[in-house]
Design an enzyme around this catalytic site. Sequence first.
Site, mmCIF file in Angstrom:
data_model
loop_
_atom_site.group_PDB
_atom_site.id
_atom_site.type_symbol
_atom_site.label_atom_id
_atom_site.label_comp_id
_atom_site.label_asym_id
_atom_site.label_seq_id
_atom_site.Cartn_x
_atom_site.Cartn_y
_atom_site.Cartn_z
ATOM 1 C CE LYS A 249 -3.080 2.427 3.099
ATOM 2 N NZ LYS A 249 -4.143 2.230 4.272
HETATM 3 C C1 5RP Z 1 -2.179 5.105 8.203
HETATM 4 C C2 5RP Z 1 -2.683 3.951 7.277
HETATM 5 C C3 5RP Z 1 -4.337 4.291 6.895
HETATM 6 O O1 5RP Z 1 -4.941 3.218 6.835
HETATM 7 C C4 5RP Z 1 -4.074 4.903 5.653
HETATM 8 O O2 5RP Z 1 -3.382 6.213 5.617
HETATM 9 C C5 5RP Z 1 -5.324 5.061 4.533
HETATM 10 O O3 5RP Z 1 -6.069 5.997 4.914
HETATM 11 P P1 5RP Z 1 -6.296 7.155 4.129
HETATM 12 O O4 5RP Z 1 -7.074 6.961 2.891
HETATM 13 O O5 5RP Z 1 -7.104 7.999 4.890
HETATM 14 O O6 5RP Z 1 -4.945 7.951 3.813
HETATM 15 O O7 5RP Z 1 -2.351 3.067 6.864
HETATM 16 O O8 5RP Z 1 -0.967 4.480 8.459
#
Ligand code: 5RP
Length: 272
Positions: free
Chosen positions: A173
């Site tokens: 991610k």
């Molecule tokens: C924090 C995360 C969150 O899940 C991630 O930031 C996803 O959320 P957003 O779309 O609000 O950024 O992993 O480290």
Amino acid sequence: MDWGMRNRLSRIIKPATGKTVMLAVDHGYFQGPTTGLKNPGKTIKPLLPYADALMLTRGILRSQVDPGTDIPIILRVSGGTSVLKDDLSDEEITVSIEEAVRLNASAVALSVFVGAENERQTLVSLSRLVNEAQTYGIPVLAVTAVGKQMVRDARYLGLASRISAELGAHVVKTYYCDGFKQVSSSVPVPTVIAGGKKLPERDALVMTKNAIASGAVGVDMGRNIFQSDSPVGMIKAVRAIVHQGAGVDAAYRIYEAEKKTKAAKKKVGKGR
Ligand code: 5RP
């Protein structure tokens, strides 16, 4: 890859389209009561029918999510810091793999902070988590977290994503950036994007469209959904882009239609 691992991944990345809409609500693990998540159970419930997976901590899972639900769980298993710290990278593994199994997690998630003070610690944690999760056939999602002092460009995000995959992450991610193709094409596992800070709805949909067009298999999105004035409208719109290849205009109309329907229902309710 063994059968259990593949099956768990198939629950998250839908075989029919090869894509996924993960709903991220794990923000409280270092941010505390985040806007839109003061009452996580209330926020999550109406969004579940439109999410392919739910990313959260064990505390919110156990207390706020009905165990009768069949949504695949991506369990955040790293933490140990808070927004009060200047450097957010001082994270370790906070949940045992046995607990992840007990909670029937379809995947476990951990943040890595490449270039930050605790880079080594987080990368070693990722490797250790992969070793443990592999034993049980549980995929690991590496979150390429960005420290305050780091830039979100293709060079940096590509570096962090590639290192995560090299150490064994099954899904990465990261954030969307200009030249995202350079990031996704240098990672040998599926990549999903976080939404990041709340944007105007159309801009968030443009970002989603561009990410998919540049090789992401989906989103792991939080604030741009649950902080929207129509969270259900936004997740439906994001879903249309990710799974059906909808254009931004068509997706935006889905968001607007849902927002109008909700407003009309509210008006009728008040009139009674
Ligand atoms: C924090 C995360 C969150 O899940 C991630 O930031 C996803 O959320 P957003 O779309 O609000 O950024 O992993 O480290």
